[in-house]
Design a protein around this motif. Structure first.
Motif, short mmCIF file in Angstrom:
data_model
loop_
_atom_site.label_atom_id
_atom_site.label_comp_id
_atom_site.label_asym_id
_atom_site.label_seq_id
_atom_site.Cartn_x
_atom_site.Cartn_y
_atom_site.Cartn_z
N TRP A 115 0.84 -1.19 0.00
CA TRP A 115 0.00 0.00 0.00
C TRP A 115 0.87 1.24 0.00
N ASP A 116 0.24 2.37 -0.24
CA ASP A 116 0.91 3.67 -0.19
C ASP A 116 0.58 4.29 1.16
N TRP A 117 1.61 4.62 1.91
CA TRP A 117 1.42 5.15 3.26
C TRP A 117 2.12 6.50 3.38
N GLY A 119 2.99 8.68 1.02
CA GLY A 119 4.07 8.86 0.07
C GLY A 119 5.12 7.78 0.12
N MET A 120 5.06 6.89 1.10
CA MET A 120 5.98 5.76 1.19
C MET A 120 5.31 4.52 0.63
N GLN A 121 5.96 3.90 -0.33
CA GLN A 121 5.46 2.65 -0.89
C GLN A 121 5.94 1.49 -0.01
N GLN A 122 5.00 0.74 0.55
CA GLN A 122 5.34 -0.39 1.40
C GLN A 122 4.87 -1.68 0.73
N PHE A 123 5.78 -2.62 0.62
CA PHE A 123 5.50 -3.91 0.00
C PHE A 123 5.74 -5.01 1.03
N PHE A 124 4.81 -5.98 1.08
CA PHE A 124 4.90 -7.08 2.03
C PHE A 124 4.92 -8.41 1.27
N ARG A 125 5.90 -9.24 1.56
CA ARG A 125 5.92 -10.63 1.09
C ARG A 125 5.70 -11.48 2.33
N LEU A 126 4.52 -12.13 2.39
CA LEU A 126 4.08 -12.80 3.60
C LEU A 126 4.26 -14.32 3.51
N PHE A 127 4.68 -14.91 4.62
CA PHE A 127 4.89 -16.35 4.75
C PHE A 127 4.23 -16.83 6.03
N TRP A 128 3.98 -18.14 6.10
CA TRP A 128 3.50 -18.70 7.36
C TRP A 128 4.08 -20.09 7.55
N HIS A 129 4.07 -20.54 8.83
CA HIS A 129 4.62 -21.84 9.18
C HIS A 129 3.68 -22.46 10.22
N GLU A 142 9.97 2.18 0.25
CA GLU A 142 10.63 3.06 -0.71
C GLU A 142 9.97 4.43 -0.66
N GLN A 143 10.77 5.46 -0.46
CA GLN A 143 10.26 6.83 -0.41
C GLN A 143 11.35 7.79 -0.86
N SER A 144 11.01 8.62 -1.85
CA SER A 144 11.93 9.64 -2.33
C SER A 144 13.30 9.05 -2.68
N GLU A 145 13.29 7.94 -3.40
CA GLU A 145 14.50 7.27 -3.86
C GLU A 145 15.34 6.70 -2.73
N VAL A 146 14.78 6.63 -1.54
CA VAL A 146 15.42 5.98 -0.40
C VAL A 146 14.68 4.68 -0.13
N ALA A 147 15.40 3.57 -0.10
CA ALA A 147 14.77 2.27 0.05
C ALA A 147 15.48 1.46 1.13
N PHE A 148 14.70 0.68 1.87
CA PHE A 148 15.27 -0.23 2.85
C PHE A 148 14.31 -1.39 3.04
N ALA A 149 14.82 -2.46 3.61
CA ALA A 149 14.02 -3.66 3.86
C ALA A 149 14.21 -4.09 5.30
N PHE A 150 13.18 -4.74 5.85
CA PHE A 150 13.30 -5.30 7.19
C PHE A 150 12.46 -6.57 7.28
N ILE A 151 12.68 -7.33 8.33
CA ILE A 151 12.04 -8.63 8.53
C ILE A 151 11.23 -8.59 9.82
N SER A 152 10.13 -9.31 9.84
CA SER A 152 9.36 -9.46 11.07
C SER A 152 8.86 -10.89 11.20
#
Length: 272
Positions: A115-117, A119-129, A142-152
């Motif tokens: 979703w767009d939050w 101005g920040m584009q947030q993408f989720f790749r979801l898994f389950w076990h 990703e926002q204003s050409e700044v991008a980062f990823a994190f895990i939860s």
């Protein structure tokens, strides 16, 4: 020429320390920057107290963004996830490695959405076990050409509480609801296997037994994310951090701007 050379030497030393891979050296570099600021203002004014004001000015820099971009920010009250293709892996190399590690750990891919939050584009790749009774996610921002990823890694218990371990690198921009407990690990810890181990230790530390966990439903993962966000918005409306606008959005209140400033300062001290 002695005083300018002292300031220049401190700046060069700070840059060298900040480039180190050792955390304590990077923190020393941050304090060296502050020392350079103190010396520069002190030498220019001749007042020691002015030097301390020069150091304090760094902690008020976030107000430039708070009073410009964030004060005008309007965020959707009811945001909805939409199915989206995987972003270019070149921007998120760690996310590809995390995805492979999740599959190695037995997690099954469920969906890709985002979703767009504000101005920040947030993408989720979801898994389950099902055996772990856990949900894992690789989140790309990703926002204003700044991008980062994190895990939860997330677990749900029979009492309706949410337990989450993440290496998200920043403090939350909204107050968390009472039913969601976060376990933040260092953002440098990008290995999924380590984060999963930290999550299990977290559950053990807070006294949540595996028998007390709920089996997550893969068909409800997107709805859970949306519901959690809506609950958080309502919680912050009651707390006065945000307020409603006339067009179905919300904005940060004056109290919310001070809350964000505190979060920015916390990040400056933690990430320096």
């Amino acid at each position: 020429m002695c005083k300018p050379l002292i300031v220049l030497g401190l700046v060069v030393l700070a840059l060298g320390l900040r480039s180190s891979r050792l955390g304590w050296l990077r923190k020393t570099g941050a304090f060296t920057f502050l020392a350079a600021s103190f010396c520069m203002v002190w030498f220019l004014t001749g007042q020691v107290m002015a030097g301390f004001f020069g150091v304090a000015a760094w902690f008020f820099l976030p107000w430039i963004e708070l009073l410009t971009r964030i004060r005008r920010l309007r965020l959707p009250l009811n945001n909805r996830l939409r199915h989206r293709p995987l972003p270019d892996p070149a921007f998120f190399p760690n996310a590809v490695e995390a995805t492979h590690a999740m599959e190695e750990a037995g997690f099954e891919h469920v969906t890709d959405c985002g979703w767009d939050w504000g101005g920040m584009q947030q993408f989720f790749r979801l898994f389950w076990h099902p055996e772990e009774m856990a949900v894992a996610a690789v989140c790309l921002c990703e926002q204003s050409e700044v991008a980062f990823a994190f895990i939860s890694v997330t677990s749900y218990d029979e009492d309706g509480r949410t337990w989450r371990t993440t290496n998200y690198p920043f403090s939350p921009t909204l107050k968390c609801t009472p039913g969601v407990r976060w376990n933040h690990v260092p953002c440098e810890r990008a290995c999924f296997h380590h984060i999963l181990r930290d999550h299990k230790c977290f559950l053990s530390r807070v006294g949540v037994d595996r028998d007390h966990l709920r089996m997550p439903d893969p068909d409800e993962l997107e709805g859970r994310i949306e519901g959690e966000m809506q609950a958080q918005v309502q919680h912050n409306l009651k707390a006065g951090i945000i307020r409603l606008t006339d067009d179905g959005h919300f904005e940060y209140s004056r109290r919310g701007l001070f809350f964000l400033w505190g979060q920015f300062v916390k990040d400056m001290l933690r990430l320096c």
